[in-house]
Design an enzyme around this catalytic site. Structure first.
Site, mmCIF file in Angstrom:
data_model
loop_
_atom_site.group_PDB
_atom_site.id
_atom_site.type_symbol
_atom_site.label_atom_id
_atom_site.label_comp_id
_atom_site.label_asym_id
_atom_site.label_seq_id
_atom_site.Cartn_x
_atom_site.Cartn_y
_atom_site.Cartn_z
ATOM 1 N N CYS A 160 9.014 2.668 5.679
ATOM 2 C CA CYS A 160 8.664 3.111 4.328
ATOM 3 C C CYS A 160 9.893 3.528 3.539
ATOM 4 O O CYS A 160 9.922 3.431 2.313
ATOM 5 C CB CYS A 160 7.657 4.249 4.382
ATOM 6 S SG CYS A 160 8.177 5.653 5.398
ATOM 7 N N GLU B 76 1.629 9.895 2.405
ATOM 8 C CA GLU B 76 2.983 9.321 2.346
ATOM 9 C C GLU B 76 2.805 7.820 2.276
ATOM 10 O O GLU B 76 2.374 7.181 3.240
ATOM 11 C CB GLU B 76 3.791 9.738 3.581
ATOM 12 C CG GLU B 76 5.288 9.505 3.411
ATOM 13 C CD GLU B 76 5.778 8.308 4.190
ATOM 14 O OE1 GLU B 76 6.144 7.312 3.528
ATOM 15 O OE2 GLU B 76 5.788 8.364 5.413
ATOM 16 N N GLU C 132 6.856 -3.844 -3.322
ATOM 17 C CA GLU C 132 7.320 -3.583 -1.962
ATOM 18 C C GLU C 132 7.054 -4.803 -1.073
ATOM 19 O O GLU C 132 5.921 -5.258 -0.951
ATOM 20 C CB GLU C 132 6.605 -2.362 -1.381
ATOM 21 C CG GLU C 132 7.097 -1.967 -0.005
ATOM 22 C CD GLU C 132 6.376 -0.742 0.544
ATOM 23 O OE1 GLU C 132 7.017 0.060 1.246
ATOM 24 O OE2 GLU C 132 5.172 -0.588 0.267
#
Length: 483
Positions: free
Chosen positions: A286, A252, A387
């Site tokens: 996240c 993940e 990100e």
């Protein structure tokens, strides 16, 4: 001053190398962490492998479930110990740790204990063309030794999210927490001993990634599976390591998550939800929203309302009862986020709010940044495509469903998204077209732990949660019995 030792075969073990653990809100020294070398990793993996053949491997499902319930209850009994450890390591407000981190840390053991106790398996009666008859029974067995590589943003929650199902399924684990946040994983070792978990079932090795504990653990040939949460580049390195020996992986990784606000939404709800999805945990989530797309008729109103709400955020240390946002995890991460703040301006952003370092008297050594909102950037700007992992977002107007779906999907990532609309048909229609693993409609981070969790594209591989975790943490064996 604390010492964070490795937890191997039920004992706390030191090693030759050490490094410092500091609180990011004021850079104060918390304690010393021991760094694992090959010897410590080998010992932990050997201990985990041996435990599979010991009492743990012979324990019934009911006894294993009861033991995991005891672990969860003990975490709750030591609730404030975990809150203190988690908040000092991360710099997050204790109110957040009390509301999310520690309750979920305990719940993860009970949820997956219930899953393994109640999950059905399949059976088929078979008759061949020659008249032969057989019954096929599906049987789940533990995967073996599972390496758990957990991140620093929700250390306890995301460690137990993996350890819970791994142990429920009968595996043993070696956990490598982030070097930034060793405390709660070490504390979990104490809980395991207090609850009578057999030695070797739960092991912890501290250290870094390359040329340290992380690399030694993921390359170890006796590790049967690796589960990781963290940035995509590290996930790629782990995937390469796992390819040797064809070990299973669950990854993940990063996200650049969109929120889509339609003009027919309840705007106050959308603002409140976006406040959470952008700024909770100082944006270090996240699933956090970094790209906000707002339908043009309500664009100006939404920007004004979100900026007004964000301007009221109270920054503070873990012990500040009025604080609703803490600092970033480290000075290094602060510099990364601030570099994106500067880059946004270079790329032509209009700074609606923030964009720098807040005035924090007496806490200047801490990793503080301002909640930040931009508008006006091009769709190919780096701040839009990369990100940031900080308390920031860019807001852009859109004019049609087709346009915003294309904008939302225009990324290498595919973890989560939020859709805000009061039109149920639109909610379903748009959600089905978003290239992500999770979509929230008129909410964010509302989690039923039985549902599948994971990302698409460069946001990860595999799904965990509920019965979906069993696909990773067990081997499914078919037993064919001719009648």
């Amino acid at each position: 001053m604390k010492e964070f030792k490795h937890f191997i075969n039920g004992e706390f073990v030191a090693s030759a190398k050490t490094f410092e653990n500091r609180c990011p809100s004021d850079d104060s020294l918390i304690g010393t962490v021991y760094e694992a070398g090959r010897d410590e990793v080998n010992a932990a993996v050997s201990s985990a492998k041996a435990a599979l053949r010991g009492p743990w491997g012979k324990m019934s499902v009911n006894d294993r479930v009861a033991l995991l319930y005891t672990v969860a209850d003990r975490i709750t009994e030591r609730f404030e110990d975990f809150v203190e450890a988690e908040s000092r390591d991360t710099g997050k407000p204790k109110s957040l740790a009390r509301h999310i981190d520690v309750p979920r840390g305990a719940a993860n053991f009970k949820i997956f204990a219930d899953v393994i106790k109640n999950v059905p398996t399949e059976a088929f009666r078979f008759e061949g063309p020659d008249g032969a008859q057989a019954t096929n029974i599906a049987h789940r067995t533990p995967k073996g030794v599972v390496a758990v590589i957990s991140p620093w943003n929700f250390p306890l929650l995301l460690t137990t999210w993996k350890v819970g199902p791994a142990l429920a399924c009968g595996n043993t684990v070696v956990v490598k927490p982030s070097e930034e946040t060793p405390a709660t994983t070490t504390l979990l070792g104490e809980v395991m001993n207090e609850c009578g978990v057999p030695p070797g079932v739960f092991n912890v090795v501290h250290g870094f990634g390359p040329d340290s504990a992380g690399a030694f653990l993921t390359a170890h040939p006796d590790v049967d599976a690796i589960t990781f949460t963290g940035e995509t580049r590290t996930g790629e390195a782990i995937m390469k390591a796992a390819s040797m020996g064809l070990r299973d992986i669950s990854l993940e990784c990063g996200g650049k998550n969109p929120a889509i606000v339609f003009a027919d939404s309840d705007l106050d709800k959308a603002v409140a939800g976006t406040m959470r999805s952008v700024f909770v945990n100082c944006g270090q989530v996240c699933l956090a929203t970094e790209r906000v797309y707002v339908e043009r008729p309500v664009f100006d109103e939404f920007v004004a309302k979100l900026a007004d709400a964000a301007s009221k955020i109270k920054l503070g240390t873990p012990d500040d009862p009025d604080a609703n946002m803490g600092c970033l995890i480290s000075k290094e991460h602060q510099q990364k986020v601030l570099s994106y703040y500067a880059l946004a301006v270079q790329e032509g952003a209009t700074v609606v709010l923030g964009g720098g370092v807040p005035d924090m008297p007496g806490l200047e050594a801490g990793a503080w940044v301002e909640p930040t909102i931009w508008t006006g950037l091009a769709d190919d700007a780096r701040v839009i495509t990369e990100e940031v992992f900080g308390p920031c977002c860019h807001i852009r107007p859109f004019d049609s469903e087709e346009e915003v779906i294309a904008l939302a999907n225009n990324t290498h990532y595919g973890l989560g998204a939020a859709v805000w609309t009061e039109n149920a048909s639109r909610a379903i229609r748009v959600s089905e077209q978003l290239e992500v693993g999770l979509v929230w409609v008129n909410c964010w981070f509302l989690r039923d732990l039985r549902t599948p969790f994971g990302g698409a594209k460069q946001s990860g591989i595999g799904r965990e949660g509920g019965v979906h975790s069993l696909e990773f943490y067990t081997e499914l064996k078919n037993i064919c019995i001719q009648l």
